[in-house]
Design a protein around this motif. Structure first.
Motif, mmCIF file in Angstrom:
data_model
loop_
_atom_site.group_PDB
_atom_site.id
_atom_site.type_symbol
_atom_site.label_atom_id
_atom_site.label_comp_id
_atom_site.label_asym_id
_atom_site.label_seq_id
_atom_site.Cartn_x
_atom_site.Cartn_y
_atom_site.Cartn_z
ATOM 1 N N GLN A 226 0.989 -1.240 0.101
ATOM 2 C CA GLN A 226 0.017 0.149 -0.140
ATOM 3 C C GLN A 226 0.862 1.175 -0.038
ATOM 4 O O GLN A 226 0.521 2.035 0.599
ATOM 5 C CB GLN A 226 -1.006 0.001 1.027
ATOM 6 N N ARG A 227 2.048 1.229 -0.633
ATOM 7 C CA ARG A 227 2.881 2.009 -0.853
ATOM 8 C C ARG A 227 3.185 2.989 -1.906
ATOM 9 O O ARG A 227 3.792 4.045 -2.295
ATOM 10 C CB ARG A 227 4.267 1.810 -0.017
ATOM 11 N N LEU A 228 2.766 2.050 -3.249
ATOM 12 C CA LEU A 228 3.363 2.544 -4.542
ATOM 13 C C LEU A 228 2.541 1.967 -5.479
ATOM 14 O O LEU A 228 2.118 0.888 -5.353
ATOM 15 C CB LEU A 228 4.874 2.084 -4.808
ATOM 16 N N VAL A 229 2.225 2.828 -6.566
ATOM 17 C CA VAL A 229 1.686 2.189 -7.693
ATOM 18 C C VAL A 229 2.274 2.551 -9.070
ATOM 19 O O VAL A 229 2.700 3.814 -9.049
ATOM 20 C CB VAL A 229 0.120 3.015 -8.022
ATOM 21 N N ILE A 230 2.259 1.910 -9.762
ATOM 22 C CA ILE A 230 3.343 2.170 -11.058
ATOM 23 C C ILE A 230 2.317 1.785 -12.236
ATOM 24 O O ILE A 230 1.554 0.855 -12.344
ATOM 25 C CB ILE A 230 4.535 0.879 -11.255
ATOM 26 N N VAL A 231 2.364 2.774 -12.918
ATOM 27 C CA VAL A 231 1.287 3.021 -14.241
ATOM 28 C C VAL A 231 2.073 3.415 -15.511
ATOM 29 O O VAL A 231 3.188 4.156 -15.594
ATOM 30 C CB VAL A 231 0.120 4.054 -14.025
ATOM 31 N N GLU A 232 1.953 2.380 -16.592
ATOM 32 C CA GLU A 232 2.621 2.590 -17.832
ATOM 33 C C GLU A 232 1.788 3.463 -18.707
ATOM 34 O O GLU A 232 0.736 3.019 -19.027
ATOM 35 C CB GLU A 232 3.185 1.668 -18.402
ATOM 36 N N THR A 233 2.297 4.561 -19.399
ATOM 37 C CA THR A 233 1.695 5.130 -20.656
ATOM 38 C C THR A 233 2.707 4.934 -21.740
ATOM 39 O O THR A 233 3.853 4.193 -21.703
ATOM 40 C CB THR A 233 1.512 6.486 -20.441
ATOM 41 N N ILE A 234 2.289 5.516 -22.956
ATOM 42 C CA ILE A 234 3.402 5.103 -24.133
ATOM 43 C C ILE A 234 4.511 5.927 -23.946
ATOM 44 O O ILE A 234 5.717 5.278 -24.262
ATOM 45 C CB ILE A 234 2.669 5.792 -25.499
ATOM 46 N N ASN A 235 4.665 6.886 -23.281
ATOM 47 C CA ASN A 235 5.845 7.723 -23.129
ATOM 48 C C ASN A 235 6.449 7.889 -22.019
ATOM 49 O O ASN A 235 7.566 8.540 -21.571
ATOM 50 C CB ASN A 235 5.936 9.199 -23.919
ATOM 51 N N THR A 236 5.654 7.550 -20.780
ATOM 52 C CA THR A 236 6.018 7.815 -19.313
ATOM 53 C C THR A 236 5.510 6.672 -18.415
ATOM 54 O O THR A 236 4.556 6.056 -18.854
ATOM 55 C CB THR A 236 5.074 9.013 -19.007
ATOM 56 N N GLU A 237 6.523 6.621 -17.425
ATOM 57 C CA GLU A 237 5.948 5.696 -16.245
ATOM 58 C C GLU A 237 5.615 6.629 -14.949
ATOM 59 O O GLU A 237 6.647 7.194 -14.616
ATOM 60 C CB GLU A 237 7.156 4.597 -16.055
ATOM 61 N N MET A 238 4.539 6.396 -14.441
ATOM 62 C CA MET A 238 4.327 6.834 -13.301
ATOM 63 C C MET A 238 4.514 6.053 -12.094
ATOM 64 O O MET A 238 3.961 4.995 -12.072
ATOM 65 C CB MET A 238 2.704 7.501 -13.443
ATOM 66 N N TRP A 239 5.103 6.728 -11.134
ATOM 67 C CA TRP A 239 5.211 6.010 -9.966
ATOM 68 C C TRP A 239 4.491 7.035 -8.697
ATOM 69 O O TRP A 239 4.973 8.031 -8.544
ATOM 70 C CB TRP A 239 6.841 6.164 -9.489
ATOM 71 N N LEU A 240 3.591 6.555 -8.349
ATOM 72 C CA LEU A 240 2.546 7.118 -7.551
ATOM 73 C C LEU A 240 2.506 6.833 -6.124
ATOM 74 O O LEU A 240 2.128 5.465 -5.934
ATOM 75 C CB LEU A 240 1.168 7.316 -8.187
ATOM 76 N N ASP A 241 2.953 7.502 -5.112
ATOM 77 C CA ASP A 241 2.965 7.053 -3.648
ATOM 78 C C ASP A 241 1.947 8.111 -2.812
ATOM 79 O O ASP A 241 2.325 7.940 -1.567
ATOM 80 C CB ASP A 241 4.453 6.927 -3.093
ATOM 81 N N ASP A 242 1.133 8.687 -3.435
ATOM 82 C CA ASP A 242 0.573 9.615 -2.608
ATOM 83 C C ASP A 242 -0.921 8.662 -2.182
ATOM 84 O O ASP A 242 -1.212 7.898 -2.999
ATOM 85 C CB ASP A 242 0.009 10.747 -3.098
ATOM 86 N N GLU A 243 -1.269 9.104 -0.775
ATOM 87 C CA GLU A 243 -2.298 8.300 -0.589
ATOM 88 C C GLU A 243 -3.676 8.087 -1.284
ATOM 89 O O GLU A 243 -4.258 7.140 -1.577
ATOM 90 C CB GLU A 243 -2.842 8.633 0.838
ATOM 91 N N GLU A 244 -4.156 9.448 -1.841
ATOM 92 C CA GLU A 244 -5.184 9.400 -2.618
ATOM 93 C C GLU A 244 -5.207 8.533 -4.068
ATOM 94 O O GLU A 244 -6.083 7.562 -4.216
ATOM 95 C CB GLU A 244 -5.537 10.846 -2.996
#
Length: 280
Positions: A226-244
């Protein structure tokens, strides 16, 4: 980019403009001092262009506040930590990115993932992964160590046999049919999926074509504890660690899981897709 990214970039631009005006410089003055086009100063200040590390260092020096370079680099790093361009990440090749994946997997007890068009990397055969890396490298027009990346991805899969780990993945049924490799390679990949059903550390759910969904999955994502979400798009990889963000993606995973089948039902769907390939 996303609203969150743009908001943060605008905030950085406001801070840079503040430093410039406090120094008594006009945009034209600063541009001449730094040897930039006037339009670049304007784009950066208005959040329309992301400055580089070199740019923020130069800005701090140009406004006579070199001691603030650390602050500006920190603000910039906050953007780059969440939104990492593939071109920058893959400048050292796919293997380096796979090594980071091993590090994150080692530090995680439970990974939940959703894949819409491909088999999850944790479950891929070497040949399926090899074709995936090769196609991606051609698309991105980069030269990379595909064999090193394949070996590292397979090494990451050792975590599947580590007691105490749990890998909970949801795969859209269409991913069982989406084929970017020879039929024989795809068939072996589906056989590999079947072999993982029943493994203590793996919970594999397949979302059938005809399932009623509370929300259609927009894209793939992976949740690390419950600490990190990784999302892939065509040009970017997002590392999201905020609670929301984490809570939002957890809800997305939970809603999709309601429509998934597992065990023998999942095996039947995989076997049906395997039969679609005919005799190999």
């Amino acid at each position: 980019m996303t609203t969150d990214f743009q908001t943060a970039r605008v905030a950085l631009g406001v801070r840079l403009r503040e430093l410039r005006t406090e120094s008594g410089l006009t945009g034209k003055d600063l541009a001449e001092k730094l040897g930039w086009q006037r339009s670049k100063v304007s784009r950066v200040e208005n959040g329309k262009q992301t400055p580089s590390v070199t740019d923020v260092h130069a800005w701090a020096d140009g406004v006579g506040r070199p001691e603030l370079a650390g602050e500006l680099k920190g603000r910039l790093a906050a953007l780059e930590t969440k939104y990492r361009s593939w071109r920058r990440q893959l400048s050292a090749g796919y293997q380096a990115r796979q090594e980071r994946a091993i590090t994150e997997t080692s530090a995680t007890r439970m990974i939940r993932g959703v894949e819409v068009t491909r088999i999850p990397g944790m479950f891929q055969t070497a040949e399926y992964a090899r074709h995936g890396f090769a196609a991606s490298a051609e698309f991105r027009r980069i030269t990379t160590d595909i064999e090193g990346a394949v070996r590292t991805r397979i090494r990451r899969q050792e975590a599947l046999y580590t007691p105490g780990k749990l890998f909970r993945f949801l795969v859209w049924e269409g991913a069982l049919y989406a084929r970017a490799c020879p039929a024989g390679v795809h068939a072996a990949q589906l056989d590999r999926l079947v072999s993982l059903i029943g493994l203590d550390t793996v919970e594999l759910g397949v979302v059938p074509f005809d399932a009623q969904l509370r929300r259609i999955p927009a894209h793939a994502f992976w949740i690390y504890d419950q600490r990190l979400v990784i999302v892939e798009t065509i040009n970017t990889e997002m590392w999201l660690d905020d609670e929301e963000s984490i809570q939002l993606y957890e809800r997305s995973w939970d809603w999709l899981a309601e429509s998934a089948v597992s065990g023998r039902q999942a095996q039947r769907l995989i076997t049906r897709a395997r039969g679609f390939l005919g005799e190999i």
